[in-house]
Design a protein around this motif. Structure first.
Motif, PDB file in Angstrom:
ATOM      1  N   PHE A  68       0.828  -1.199   0.000  1.00  0.00           N
ATOM      2  CA  PHE A  68       0.000   0.000   0.000  1.00  0.00           C
ATOM      3  C   PHE A  68       0.869   1.259   0.000  1.00  0.00           C
ATOM      4  O   PHE A  68       0.542   2.247  -0.661  1.00  0.00           O
ATOM      5  N   ALA A  69       1.993   1.230   0.720  1.00  0.00           N
ATOM      6  CA  ALA A  69       2.898   2.383   0.759  1.00  0.00           C
ATOM      7  C   ALA A  69       3.447   2.707  -0.627  1.00  0.00           C
ATOM      8  O   ALA A  69       3.550   3.880  -1.008  1.00  0.00           O
ATOM      9  N   VAL A  70       3.787   1.685  -1.389  1.00  0.00           N
ATOM     10  CA  VAL A  70       4.274   1.921  -2.754  1.00  0.00           C
ATOM     11  C   VAL A  70       3.176   2.569  -3.596  1.00  0.00           C
ATOM     12  O   VAL A  70       3.422   3.507  -4.343  1.00  0.00           O
ATOM     13  N   SER A  71       1.958   2.090  -3.434  1.00  0.00           N
ATOM     14  CA  SER A  71       0.835   2.680  -4.174  1.00  0.00           C
ATOM     15  C   SER A  71       0.643   4.145  -3.802  1.00  0.00           C
ATOM     16  O   SER A  71       0.374   4.982  -4.667  1.00  0.00           O
ATOM     17  N   LEU A  72       0.790   4.459  -2.522  1.00  0.00           N
ATOM     18  CA  LEU A  72       0.646   5.847  -2.090  1.00  0.00           C
ATOM     19  C   LEU A  72       1.722   6.738  -2.696  1.00  0.00           C
ATOM     20  O   LEU A  72       1.447   7.869  -3.091  1.00  0.00           O
ATOM     21  N   VAL A  73       2.941   6.225  -2.771  1.00  0.00           N
ATOM     22  CA  VAL A  73       4.028   7.024  -3.359  1.00  0.00           C
ATOM     23  C   VAL A  73       3.726   7.331  -4.821  1.00  0.00           C
ATOM     24  O   VAL A  73       3.924   8.453  -5.281  1.00  0.00           O
ATOM     25  N   TYR A  74       3.211   6.342  -5.550  1.00  0.00           N
ATOM     26  CA  TYR A  74       2.894   6.572  -6.955  1.00  0.00           C
ATOM     27  C   TYR A  74       1.728   7.540  -7.137  1.00  0.00           C
ATOM     28  O   TYR A  74       1.569   8.124  -8.198  1.00  0.00           O
ATOM     29  N   MET A  75       0.905   7.725  -6.116  1.00  0.00           N
ATOM     30  CA  MET A  75      -0.229   8.642  -6.217  1.00  0.00           C
ATOM     31  C   MET A  75       0.125  10.071  -5.832  1.00  0.00           C
ATOM     32  O   MET A  75      -0.672  10.981  -6.037  1.00  0.00           O
ATOM     33  N   THR A  76       1.292  10.301  -5.260  1.00  0.00           N
ATOM     34  CA  THR A  76       1.664  11.648  -4.828  1.00  0.00           C
ATOM     35  C   THR A  76       2.151  12.478  -6.014  1.00  0.00           C
ATOM     36  O   THR A  76       2.486  11.964  -7.080  1.00  0.00           O
ATOM     37  N   ARG A  77       2.213  13.775  -5.809  1.00  0.00           N
ATOM     38  CA  ARG A  77       2.748  14.672  -6.836  1.00  0.00           C
ATOM     39  C   ARG A  77       4.229  14.442  -7.053  1.00  0.00           C
ATOM     40  O   ARG A  77       4.765  14.742  -8.107  1.00  0.00           O
ATOM     41  N   TRP A  78       4.922  13.927  -6.026  1.00  0.00           N
ATOM     42  CA  TRP A  78       6.352  13.720  -6.121  1.00  0.00           C
ATOM     43  C   TRP A  78       6.697  12.715  -7.212  1.00  0.00           C
ATOM     44  O   TRP A  78       7.761  12.786  -7.825  1.00  0.00           O
ATOM     45  N   ALA A  79       5.786  11.786  -7.474  1.00  0.00           N
ATOM     46  CA  ALA A  79       6.038  10.741  -8.474  1.00  0.00           C
ATOM     47  C   ALA A  79       5.801  11.220  -9.891  1.00  0.00           C
ATOM     48  O   ALA A  79       6.179  10.553 -10.845  1.00  0.00           O
TER      49      ALA A  79
END
Length: 83
Positions: A68-79
């Protein structure tokens, strides 16, 4: 563990594809999607998925949290390279 393994393989194949596309550009003319930030995110995701596979046998909740953490990172503006 199976989900993390499938996502790891998909991430590695995407990384290989990105490397082939990256090789087609001169370093100064690469689009933003071929920069260091997306590469770092993809490497971090592969490492996290690699660790989530054995974690699933020790603590399934921890493994799900890692996925889930990886999914959250991909959903952020940073990605997003254009952000």
């Amino acid at each position: 563990a199976v989900y993390a393994a499938v996502m790891l393989v998909a991430g590695l194949v995407y990384g290989a594809l990105a490397a082939v596309v990256r090789a087609q550009y001169v370093a100064d003319e690469r689009p933003p999607g071929m920069g260091r930030r997306p590469l770092a995110i993809n490497i971090g995701a592969a490492v996290t998925y690699s660790l989530a596979i054995p974690a699933a046998y020790v603590s399934p909740v921890l493994s799900l949290a890692m996925n889930f953490a990886v999914s959250l990172v991909y959903m952020t503006r940073w990605a997003r390279p254009e952000a």
